[in-house]
Design a protein around this motif. Structure first.
Motif, mmCIF file in Angstrom:
data_model
loop_
_atom_site.group_PDB
_atom_site.id
_atom_site.type_symbol
_atom_site.label_atom_id
_atom_site.label_comp_id
_atom_site.label_asym_id
_atom_site.label_seq_id
_atom_site.Cartn_x
_atom_site.Cartn_y
_atom_site.Cartn_z
ATOM 1 N N GLY A 7 0.614 -1.263 -0.018
ATOM 2 C CA GLY A 7 -0.168 -0.056 -0.033
ATOM 3 C C GLY A 7 0.816 1.244 0.016
ATOM 4 O O GLY A 7 0.254 2.365 0.401
ATOM 5 N N ALA A 8 2.113 1.205 -0.426
ATOM 6 C CA ALA A 8 2.992 2.310 -0.216
ATOM 7 C C ALA A 8 2.576 3.543 -1.339
ATOM 8 O O ALA A 8 1.960 3.059 -2.402
ATOM 9 N N ASP A 9 2.670 4.680 -0.900
ATOM 10 C CA ASP A 9 2.500 5.835 -1.930
ATOM 11 C C ASP A 9 3.405 5.799 -2.991
ATOM 12 O O ASP A 9 3.455 5.928 -4.094
ATOM 13 N N ILE A 10 4.695 5.557 -2.471
ATOM 14 C CA ILE A 10 6.034 5.361 -3.495
ATOM 15 C C ILE A 10 6.722 4.191 -3.177
ATOM 16 O O ILE A 10 7.314 4.070 -1.816
ATOM 17 N N LEU A 11 6.956 3.708 -4.015
ATOM 18 C CA LEU A 11 8.269 2.610 -3.982
ATOM 19 C C LEU A 11 9.408 2.765 -4.722
ATOM 20 O O LEU A 11 9.244 2.963 -5.889
ATOM 21 N N ILE A 12 10.547 3.030 -4.088
ATOM 22 C CA ILE A 12 11.924 3.297 -4.902
ATOM 23 C C ILE A 12 12.344 1.899 -4.947
ATOM 24 O O ILE A 12 12.720 1.164 -3.832
ATOM 25 N N GLN A 13 12.389 1.305 -6.106
ATOM 26 C CA GLN A 13 12.753 -0.247 -6.259
ATOM 27 C C GLN A 13 13.973 -0.190 -7.423
ATOM 28 O O GLN A 13 14.129 0.178 -8.311
ATOM 29 N N ASP A 14 14.831 -1.199 -6.749
ATOM 30 C CA ASP A 14 16.027 -1.599 -7.648
ATOM 31 C C ASP A 14 15.403 -2.367 -9.028
ATOM 32 O O ASP A 14 14.479 -3.061 -9.087
ATOM 33 N N ALA A 15 15.769 -1.809 -10.228
ATOM 34 C CA ALA A 15 15.665 -2.320 -11.435
ATOM 35 C C ALA A 15 16.511 -2.403 -12.237
ATOM 36 O O ALA A 15 16.720 -1.919 -13.477
ATOM 37 N N CYS A 16 17.727 -2.926 -11.709
ATOM 38 C CA CYS A 16 19.110 -3.015 -12.339
ATOM 39 C C CYS A 16 19.194 -3.598 -13.589
ATOM 40 O O CYS A 16 19.875 -3.516 -14.277
ATOM 41 N N LEU A 17 18.278 -4.647 -13.706
ATOM 42 C CA LEU A 17 18.451 -5.417 -14.983
ATOM 43 C C LEU A 17 17.648 -4.893 -16.081
ATOM 44 O O LEU A 17 17.309 -5.519 -17.035
ATOM 45 N N ALA A 18 17.578 -3.606 -16.119
ATOM 46 C CA ALA A 18 17.030 -3.005 -17.316
ATOM 47 C C ALA A 18 18.208 -3.020 -18.219
ATOM 48 O O ALA A 18 19.391 -2.808 -18.075
ATOM 49 N N VAL A 19 17.761 -3.356 -19.527
ATOM 50 C CA VAL A 19 18.753 -3.846 -20.707
ATOM 51 C C VAL A 19 19.456 -2.524 -20.850
ATOM 52 O O VAL A 19 18.740 -1.520 -21.243
ATOM 53 N N ASN A 20 20.765 -2.463 -21.319
ATOM 54 C CA ASN A 20 21.544 -1.495 -21.763
ATOM 55 C C ASN A 20 22.208 -1.900 -22.942
ATOM 56 O O ASN A 20 22.302 -3.073 -23.342
ATOM 57 N N GLU A 21 23.078 -1.072 -23.615
ATOM 58 C CA GLU A 21 23.893 -1.424 -24.693
ATOM 59 C C GLU A 21 24.792 -2.459 -24.610
ATOM 60 O O GLU A 21 24.752 -3.175 -25.335
ATOM 61 N N THR A 22 25.531 -2.536 -23.403
ATOM 62 C CA THR A 22 26.416 -3.903 -23.308
ATOM 63 C C THR A 22 25.800 -5.125 -23.411
ATOM 64 O O THR A 22 26.123 -6.058 -23.742
#
Ligand SMILES: [Zn+2]
Ligand SMILES: [Zn+2]
Length: 286
Positions: free
Chosen positions: A190-205
């Motif tokens: 029920g949080a208003d804001i969740l600051i969440q690790d999303a490190c596995l977003a794909v990048n160029e490498t």
């Protein structure tokens, strides 16, 4: 209702990146600024955000990986130089040792500055470090922070804690670094804001991996962090209002990260940028 908000100081990762500073965020809980993590560049980012570094007297450390901690020396000594005279830190076991090691490495430097006439308060004195023994409520802050504070253990390769800051009518949760776990869903309920690790977003490498070493690293990272879709799944299951994804490698495909998350999560979704300030009100509904 007190005006809570978040300033994203550093949305980066261990990889040096001019566009994304090391992990560090400020929660503004009414008048009380609280720092979460202290990555490389934290003090400069505080100044860029218009937050005097010495005004931060409470620091929560999610874990002691270098990317979350390399800014601590400058935060401690630089903030002291600017006039900070008290500091309280909550973090995993080992934080005291890290702090004392910095004091010992810079003993002559600190002696010199004290000999000039500066008070030892805020560096050698008046620094309280609370090492988390067990998850649950952290009760030491009831007097000066208008929130109840809870922790849960995350899944990462060193002891790592997520934090929940619960006001009378508002909740902000920070995941730290973590692979998907029931504990973050529970903490973020029920949080208003969740600051969440999303490190596995794909990048160029990592878009088209041909190097076996890189493939091995990418495969192993799956055990320690979340993808945007996994971050969104946590937000959806926890029923949070706003998902703020962070801890990005350099040059991620931001549109892809956003699209992957909104395919799973119905609330407002943000691919965080350095120095972005995010309030409680939800500006997008799908
Ligand atoms: Zn980590
Ligand atoms: Zn990290």
């Amino acid at each position: 209702m007190l005006d809570w908000k978040v300033t994203m100081l550093g949305t980066g990762s261990p990889r040096p990146d001019l566009d994304r500073s090391g992990p560090s965020q400020v929660l503004h809980l009414g008048d009380a600024p609280v720092l979460i993590d202290c990555g490389e560049g934290t003090t400069a980012q505080l100044q860029r955000a218009g937050i005097p570094p010495q005004s931060i007297t409470t620091l929560f450390m999610t874990h002691l990986h270098s990317d979350h901690l390399l800014g601590y020396g400058q935060f401690l000594l630089g903030g002291w130089g600017l006039g900070r005279r008290q500091l309280r830190i909550v973090g995993p076991k080992g934080m005291k040792h890290y702090h004392e090691t910095i004091l010992s490495l810079f003993k002559e430097d600190i002696d010199y500055r004290i000999s000039l006439g500066r008070s030892p308060k805020g560096v050698r004195e008046n620094v309280e470090i609370i090492e988390i023994e067990e998850p649950g409520e952290i009760e030491q802050f009831s007097e000066d922070i208008p929130a109840r504070i809870y922790t849960e253990k995350m899944i990462h390769n060193v002891p790592t804690y997520g934090f929940r800051f619960e006001g009378e009518e508002q909740v902000i949760v920070h995941s730290g670094d973590t692979a998907p776990t029931e504990n973050i869903i529970k903490l973020a309920k029920g949080a208003d804001i969740l600051i969440q690790d999303a490190c596995l977003a794909v990048n160029e490498t990592y878009k088209n991996i041909t190097d076996p070493e890189l493939q091995k690293i990418w495969d192993n990272l799956q055990k320690e962090h979340c993808s945007p879709a996994q971050a969104a799944d946590i937000a959806e299951k926890a029923g949070v209002k706003k998902l703020v994804m962070t801890h990005f490698l350099p040059n991620i495909d931001e549109k892809r990260a956003y699209d992957e998350a909104v395919a799973v999560f119905d609330g407002e979704t943000i691919v965080a940028q350095d120095l972005q300030t995010i309030g409680l009100s939800v500006s997008v509904t799908k």
